[in-house]
Design an enzyme around this catalytic site. Structure first.
Site, mmCIF file in Angstrom:
data_model
loop_
_atom_site.group_PDB
_atom_site.id
_atom_site.type_symbol
_atom_site.label_atom_id
_atom_site.label_comp_id
_atom_site.label_asym_id
_atom_site.label_seq_id
_atom_site.Cartn_x
_atom_site.Cartn_y
_atom_site.Cartn_z
ATOM 1 N N ASP A 199 -3.352 -3.067 -5.036
ATOM 2 C CA ASP A 199 -2.277 -4.014 -4.723
ATOM 3 C C ASP A 199 -1.350 -4.212 -5.914
ATOM 4 O O ASP A 199 -0.129 -4.310 -5.762
ATOM 5 C CB ASP A 199 -2.866 -5.362 -4.308
ATOM 6 N N HIS A 240 0.821 -1.218 0.000
ATOM 7 C CA HIS A 240 0.000 0.000 0.000
ATOM 8 C C HIS A 240 0.853 1.264 0.000
ATOM 9 O O HIS A 240 0.545 2.225 -0.716
ATOM 10 C CB HIS A 240 -0.948 0.006 1.197
ATOM 11 N N HIS A 300 -1.055 -11.094 -5.014
ATOM 12 C CA HIS A 300 0.366 -10.801 -4.816
ATOM 13 C C HIS A 300 1.279 -11.832 -5.480
ATOM 14 O O HIS A 300 2.294 -11.478 -6.089
ATOM 15 C CB HIS A 300 0.678 -10.726 -3.320
#
Length: 316
Positions: A246, A85, A269
């Site tokens: 993200d 973030h 991710h």
């Protein structure tokens, strides 16, 4: 701003101090974002118990974990988690160089989005440096498939995100978002999107030592038939917007703003990290290029891909 917009590297105009808790550790965190010289990039300085500090560059080669968040590690035991973030805020607003001093192994979760970081960066302001800005230009398609997830980088005149998620719960379902990223669209369209999780998974996460700092103050909690948070959602499609957030943070680990389009389906991710790894593994798929200064070239000679990339901070 003199010359070609976005042609020069930037850094913070002042230090930024933030405090919070780690969403997974539940531990208190103090963090300071500091100005840095040209070509420093983004670097984490992690304070150790013995008073020493360890430096880890925000670069894909140091990714050591991708379970629920992105973790950077130096290979010798030092690590910093949940970096996505703050990196998204820095990249989204066009900050090329910064030192992030942190006294914990996890970046504070704040409200679960990038908005608090954006507000702090806007308050501090940015300053231009003399060095030309460098971009990572995607030269040919790179595609990765991973257990039903697909991520692809392709050449593009600027930086475009094309994100799609599909969850069985009707509270999320199929959501899509496509946007060209610049500081204005970053602030408006994705910076405020919060991380989310399912109530049914909470006990399992706690047993694994994760999500110890998660609460309704920093996470959108999804129950069987409703969003638990009293205030509801910030966007109707906040879930896909957070996945886009993200992705911006994870792709910041390329080490430079990307000139290319990123398409991701059912990603996260892990997929973002695999795509960057595949990109750098193919030396013919990318090149580092510098933004030309306006006075050095005629308008007709400006590369369209560079002219379309606007990463310098603005207030649009």
């Amino acid at each position: 701003m003199k010359g070609f917009i976005g042609a020069r590297q930037t850094t913070l105009a002042d230090e930024i101090s933030l405090t919070g808790i780690g969403v997974h550790s539940g531990a208190p965190v103090s963090m300071t974002l500091c100005p840095a010289d040209s070509d420093t990039g983004i670097r984490f300085h992690i304070s150790k118990d013995d008073g020493e500090s360890v430096e880890i560059a925000a670069n894909q080669q140091w990714v050591s974990g991708v379970t629920l968040c992105t973790v950077l590690g130096d290979g010798n035991g030092a690590s910093v988690a949940t970096v996505e973030h703050v990196l998204a805020a820095l990249r989204g607003l066009g900050v090329d160089n910064a030192l992030i001093e942190i006294d914990s192994g996890e970046v504070p979760i704040m409200d679960g989005s990038a908005a608090p970081f954006v507000e702090a960066i806007d308050e501090a302001g940015l300053t231009e440096l003399d060095a030309p800005r460098r971009f990572l230009k995607v030269l040919k398609p790179i595609c990765v498939e991973d257990n039903g997830a697909v991520g692809e980088l392709t050449p593009y005149n600027g930086f475009q995100l094309d994100v799609e998620i599909d969850f069985e719960t009707p509270l999320i379902g199929l959501q899509k978002l496509t946007l060209d990223l610049n500081p204005g669209s970053f602030r408006r369209d994705i910076a405020r999107a919060r991380t989310f999780g399912f109530m049914k998974d909470v006990e399992q996460l706690w047993a694994a030592g994760l999500a110890l700092g998660a609460s309704l103050d920093n996470t959108v909690a999804i129950g069987e038939d409703r969003v638990i948070n009293r205030e509801g959602l910030r966007y109707d499609d906040e879930f896909v917007r957070h996945k886009a957030l993200d992705a911006v943070g994870d792709l910041a680990l390329a080490g430079a703003p990307i000139l290319g389009a990123y398409r991701t389906r059912r990603g996260g991710h892990r997929l973002n990290a695999l795509v960057l790894k595949a990109l750098f593994a193919d030396s013919e798929a990318w090149a580092m290029v510098e933004a030309p200064r306006y006075r050095e070239v005629r308008h007709a000679e400006l590369s369209p891909s560079l002219a379309a990339a606007h990463f310098a901070a603005d207030r649009s």
